[in-house]
Design an enzyme around this catalytic site. Structure first.
Site, PDB file in Angstrom:
ATOM      1  N   ASP A 234      71.415  50.968 122.119  1.00  0.00           N
ATOM      2  CA  ASP A 234      72.159  51.544 120.991  1.00  0.00           C
ATOM      3  C   ASP A 234      73.264  52.422 121.561  1.00  0.00           C
ATOM      4  O   ASP A 234      73.159  52.902 122.694  1.00  0.00           O
ATOM      5  CB  ASP A 234      71.235  52.362 120.078  1.00  0.00           C
ATOM      6  CG  ASP A 234      71.774  52.499 118.659  1.00  0.00           C
ATOM      7  OD1 ASP A 234      71.267  51.797 117.754  1.00  0.00           O
ATOM      8  OD2 ASP A 234      72.714  53.298 118.453  1.00  0.00           O
ATOM      9  N   SER A 235      74.311  52.642 120.769  1.00  0.00           N
ATOM     10  CA  SER A 235      75.396  53.496 121.248  1.00  0.00           C
ATOM     11  C   SER A 235      75.175  54.952 120.846  1.00  0.00           C
ATOM     12  O   SER A 235      75.927  55.825 121.270  1.00  0.00           O
ATOM     13  CB  SER A 235      76.733  52.993 120.694  1.00  0.00           C
ATOM     14  OG  SER A 235      76.676  52.964 119.285  1.00  0.00           O
ATOM     15  N   ALA A 263      76.799  47.367 122.590  1.00  0.00           N
ATOM     16  CA  ALA A 263      75.995  46.146 122.512  1.00  0.00           C
ATOM     17  C   ALA A 263      76.689  44.950 123.173  1.00  0.00           C
ATOM     18  O   ALA A 263      76.084  44.233 123.970  1.00  0.00           O
ATOM     19  CB  ALA A 263      75.689  45.830 121.054  1.00  0.00           C
ATOM     20  N   ASP A 283      70.488  43.470 115.274  1.00  0.00           N
ATOM     21  CA  ASP A 283      70.592  43.978 113.890  1.00  0.00           C
ATOM     22  C   ASP A 283      71.730  44.998 113.852  1.00  0.00           C
ATOM     23  O   ASP A 283      71.505  46.198 113.840  1.00  0.00           O
ATOM     24  CB  ASP A 283      69.234  44.627 113.526  1.00  0.00           C
ATOM     25  CG  ASP A 283      69.256  45.275 112.148  1.00  0.00           C
ATOM     26  OD1 ASP A 283      70.055  44.849 111.300  1.00  0.00           O
ATOM     27  OD2 ASP A 283      68.451  46.205 111.927  1.00  0.00           O
ATOM     28  N   CYS A 323      73.922  43.244 107.522  1.00  0.00           N
ATOM     29  CA  CYS A 323      73.748  44.100 106.347  1.00  0.00           C
ATOM     30  C   CYS A 323      75.074  44.257 105.598  1.00  0.00           C
ATOM     31  O   CYS A 323      75.234  45.170 104.802  1.00  0.00           O
ATOM     32  CB  CYS A 323      73.178  45.454 106.753  1.00  0.00           C
ATOM     33  SG  CYS A 323      74.228  46.347 107.902  1.00  0.00           S
TER      34      CYS A 323
HETATM   35  N1  SAH Z   1      67.624  47.749 114.062  1.00  0.00           N
HETATM   36  C1  SAH Z   1      67.601  49.107 113.581  1.00  0.00           C
HETATM   37  C2  SAH Z   1      68.762  49.430 112.676  1.00  0.00           C
HETATM   38  C3  SAH Z   1      70.108  49.178 113.276  1.00  0.00           C
HETATM   39  S1  SAH Z   1      71.385  50.018 112.461  1.00  0.00           S
HETATM   40  C4  SAH Z   1      66.278  49.400 112.905  1.00  0.00           C
HETATM   41  O1  SAH Z   1      65.396  48.539 112.885  1.00  0.00           O
HETATM   42  O2  SAH Z   1      66.124  50.496 112.382  1.00  0.00           O
HETATM   43  C5  SAH Z   1      72.731  49.736 113.541  1.00  0.00           C
HETATM   44  C6  SAH Z   1      72.687  50.520 114.828  1.00  0.00           C
HETATM   45  O3  SAH Z   1      73.774  50.074 115.618  1.00  0.00           O
HETATM   46  C7  SAH Z   1      72.855  52.020 114.702  1.00  0.00           C
HETATM   47  O4  SAH Z   1      71.760  52.672 115.274  1.00  0.00           O
HETATM   48  C8  SAH Z   1      74.137  52.344 115.495  1.00  0.00           C
HETATM   49  O5  SAH Z   1      74.043  53.546 116.247  1.00  0.00           O
HETATM   50  C9  SAH Z   1      74.232  51.171 116.410  1.00  0.00           C
HETATM   51  N2  SAH Z   1      75.576  50.812 116.899  1.00  0.00           N
HETATM   52  C10 SAH Z   1      76.739  50.838 116.226  1.00  0.00           C
HETATM   53  N3  SAH Z   1      77.729  50.348 116.993  1.00  0.00           N
HETATM   54  C11 SAH Z   1      77.184  50.009 118.189  1.00  0.00           C
HETATM   55  C12 SAH Z   1      77.680  49.436 119.379  1.00  0.00           C
HETATM   56  N4  SAH Z   1      78.975  49.114 119.510  1.00  0.00           N
HETATM   57  N5  SAH Z   1      76.830  49.202 120.402  1.00  0.00           N
HETATM   58  C13 SAH Z   1      75.518  49.516 120.283  1.00  0.00           C
HETATM   59  N6  SAH Z   1      74.983  50.060 119.164  1.00  0.00           N
HETATM   60  C14 SAH Z   1      75.805  50.301 118.134  1.00  0.00           C
END
Ligand code: SAH
Length: 379
Positions: A234-235, A263, A283, A323
């Site tokens: 995660d970022s 990601a 996700d 989403c």
């Molecule tokens: N799968 C999680 C929900 C994901 S929500 C669950 O089950 O609860 C999306 C997530 O993506 C967030 O936590 C956000 O911090 C992260 N995110 C947003 N942009 C990103 C990027 N460029 N690289 C990695 N993570 C990222």
């Protein structure tokens, strides 16, 4: 509206000067040009969705008793599906309460109000919540940009009790942590609950890569269900810290690892390195935030599917979710299929799903079923 839909768009009504002068959020009686009543709703002259119906009864009083009925009805739906009080309690139109989302963390409620009409009804809503739920804490997370469409300001503040820094989420037998004040959305993504359980059921003895892991929703459950190793990416450092804390609290920290990275960059790196995982979950946040972003967002979903497929082991499972309500289920599936096909891998779509039953959809607003999830088995 004639068919039972709960919205009136601004170009569907006769915008008289008297109507335009109404205060945003005023309660109105909605009727057709022929005088046929459609019901009671609220109105905002500044919004594209000018009126939203609260009740089909044109004489309905929108008071504490109205909210008590709606909230009790919503609560009994959740109680039918969930043993513990952690869920989305109110999902807007799906629960007959447009403009309102409430997430429940036991005796803590997080409210998100997105319309002027609902904002004007906070007082009877709060009294009804006291009477049906009697929560210890209520927090208003009114900082979602959707409010700007109704010309509402953005703020977050407690409505009752203090701001609890961290709350526990009990879900599928795992204890997670959520940050209600600074966290994303209302603090926890309740919508993936059943999908997490479905994917974790495949995890025993296997490895998992949980891309966009947030608080460890998928990976911690997989670890708890016997995954050999679960890696989350995660970022957001605060999301990762919550995931790490929860790994310890659930006794699975020795087979979980959480990495701060972008990601796409990390997937490229793992792919180039030749690393593969038995289960890959991706996700992401919404890639299609507005309709104008559809093509760029669709390309991003395709690229994500390709990169995630590359790091999925032969015979492994790939879970992809969107989403974004601005991309249709068909288009999302087409992009995922195209991305996977680019890798030359054989693939079978083994399961398609959406959000859990605590995110009910109004039958005449099928487009509000925003969450799309696809589970593939790769060859
Ligand atoms: N799968 C999680 C929900 C994901 S929500 C669950 O089950 O609860 C999306 C997530 O993506 C967030 O936590 C956000 O911090 C992260 N995110 C947003 N942009 C990103 C990027 N460029 N690289 C990695 N993570 C990222």
């Amino acid at each position: 509206m004639r068919a039972g839909a709960p919205w009136v768009f601004s170009n569907e009504i006769e915008m008289t000067p008297a109507l335009k002068a109404l205060a945003p959020g005023s309660l109105v009686r909605v009727e057709g040009g022929d005088g046929r009543p459609f019901g009671t709703g609220y109105f905002n002259p500044a919004s594209l969705i000018a009126a939203r119906l609260l009740s089909p009864d044109p004489e309905s009083r929108i008071d504490e008793a109205f909210f008590v009925e709606r909230i009790s009805h919503a609560l009994s739906l959740r109680q039918a599906f969930f043993e513990t009080p952690f869920y989305r309690l109110i999902h807007a139109e799906g629960d007959g309460l447009p403009g309102l989302v409430i997430d429940r963390f036991d005796d803590v409620l997080v409210l998100q109000i997105t319309t002027a009409g609902m904002e004007a009804l906070i007082a009877p809503l709060q009294r009804a919540l006291e009477s049906v739920i009697a929560p210890r804490v209520m927090i208003l997370r009114n900082d979602t940009p959707a409010r700007l469409l109704e010309k509402l300001d953005l703020y977050a503040r407690p409505l009752k009790g203090g701001m609890p820094p961290h709350v526990v989420v009990e879900e599928n037998g795992v204890r997670y942590f959520a940050d209600l004040e600074g966290g994303q959305k209302t603090g926890w993504y309740f919508d993936q609950r059943f999908n997490r359980a479905d994917v974790a059921a495949l995890a025993r003895g296997h490895t998992m890569l949980d891309v966009y892991c947030h608080g460890g929703g998928f990976s911690l459950l997989a670890a708890k269900r016997g995954a050999r190793e679960a890696i989350g990416i995660d970022s957001s450092q605060s999301a990762l810290s919550q995931a790490e804390e929860a790994a310890t609290a659930n006794g699975v920290s020795s087979n979980c690892k959480f990495i701060k990275a972008d990601a796409f960059v990390e997937l490229e790196r793992l792919g180039t390195q030749g690393d593969v995982f038995d289960i890959v979950v991706a996700d992401p946040p919404p890639f299609v935030k507005a309709r104008k972003d559809l093509e760029a967002g669709a390309r991003a979903y395709r690229r994500l599917a390709r990169l995630a497929a590359v790091v999925t082991a032969p015979g492994g499972f790939l879970f992809l979710a969107s989403c974004s309500h601005n991309i249709s289920a068909e288009r999302f599936a087409a992009e995922c299929a195209a991305g996977i096909a680019r890798t030359g891998r054989r693939a079978a779509l083994v399961r398609q799903s959406g959000a859990g039953p605590d995110h009910p959809v109004h039958p005449l607003l099928p487009e509000t079923a925003y969450l799309k999830a696809l589970l593939y088995r790769l060859g």
